[in-house]
Design a protein around this motif. Structure first.
Motif, PDB file in Angstrom:
ATOM      1  N   ASP A  24     -61.365 -57.696-125.661  1.00 31.01           N
ATOM      2  CA  ASP A  24     -60.186 -59.232-126.075  1.00 31.01           C
ATOM      3  C   ASP A  24     -59.397 -59.419-124.915  1.00 31.01           C
ATOM      4  O   ASP A  24     -58.567 -60.225-125.243  1.00 31.01           O
ATOM      5  N   LYS A  25     -58.424 -57.944-124.715  1.00 31.14           N
ATOM      6  CA  LYS A  25     -57.381 -58.543-123.657  1.00 31.14           C
ATOM      7  C   LYS A  25     -56.719 -59.828-122.643  1.00 31.14           C
ATOM      8  O   LYS A  25     -56.531 -60.158-122.494  1.00 31.14           O
ATOM      9  N   ASP A  81     -57.909 -62.620-124.611  1.00 31.19           N
ATOM     10  CA  ASP A  81     -56.167 -63.158-125.393  1.00 31.19           C
ATOM     11  C   ASP A  81     -55.587 -64.231-124.499  1.00 31.19           C
ATOM     12  O   ASP A  81     -55.194 -65.058-124.079  1.00 31.19           O
ATOM     13  N   LYS A  89     -48.294 -59.724-122.378  1.00 38.45           N
ATOM     14  CA  LYS A  89     -48.789 -58.249-121.860  1.00 38.45           C
ATOM     15  C   LYS A  89     -48.741 -57.741-123.194  1.00 38.45           C
ATOM     16  O   LYS A  89     -46.624 -57.604-123.532  1.00 38.45           O
ATOM     17  N   SER A 109     -47.950 -58.197-126.939  1.00 37.34           N
ATOM     18  CA  SER A 109     -47.129 -58.866-127.893  1.00 37.34           C
ATOM     19  C   SER A 109     -46.156 -59.996-127.332  1.00 37.34           C
ATOM     20  O   SER A 109     -45.545 -61.303-128.199  1.00 37.34           O
TER      21      SER A 109
END
Length: 98
Positions: free
Chosen positions: A25-26, A29, A55, A57
């Motif tokens: 996911d990261k 994103d 990094k 939010s």
């Protein structure tokens, strides 16, 4: 060994499960944020953008023009809202222009 599903599945569901299982996911994103920035800002800003990093939010954007950095800082909250709308989720809470 990976689980084998005998029933037919929608490809979107299978990909979503794959991403969640492998904790991608990261990374996705971060790539999606870079794409959204280039689409939302256009060629004028992209020519001066040297690096984009997500990094947590916080979105860090490296710009080669101090004048552009100052101009974008005035509308940073609007930029955050536009990027989050483009991504379909509230991913960015703070924008740091360098």
């Amino acid at each position: 060994m990976a689980k084998r599903h005998t029933e037919y599945r929608n490809i979107a569901d299978a990909l979503k499960e794959f991403v969640e299982t492998n904790k991608l996911d990261k990374g996705l994103d971060a790539v999606n944020v870079q794409d959204a920035w280039s689409q939302m800002m256009g060629n004028g800003v992209n020519n001066y953008t040297t690096d984009i990093q997500l990094k947590g939010s916080v979105l860090y954007v490296q710009l080669s023009s101090s004048v552009l950095r100052e101009e974008l800082s005035y509308g940073s909250q609007k930029i955050i809202t536009m990027l989050n709308d483009s991504l379909g989720k509230e991913l960015i809470k703070k924008l740091v222009l360098r």
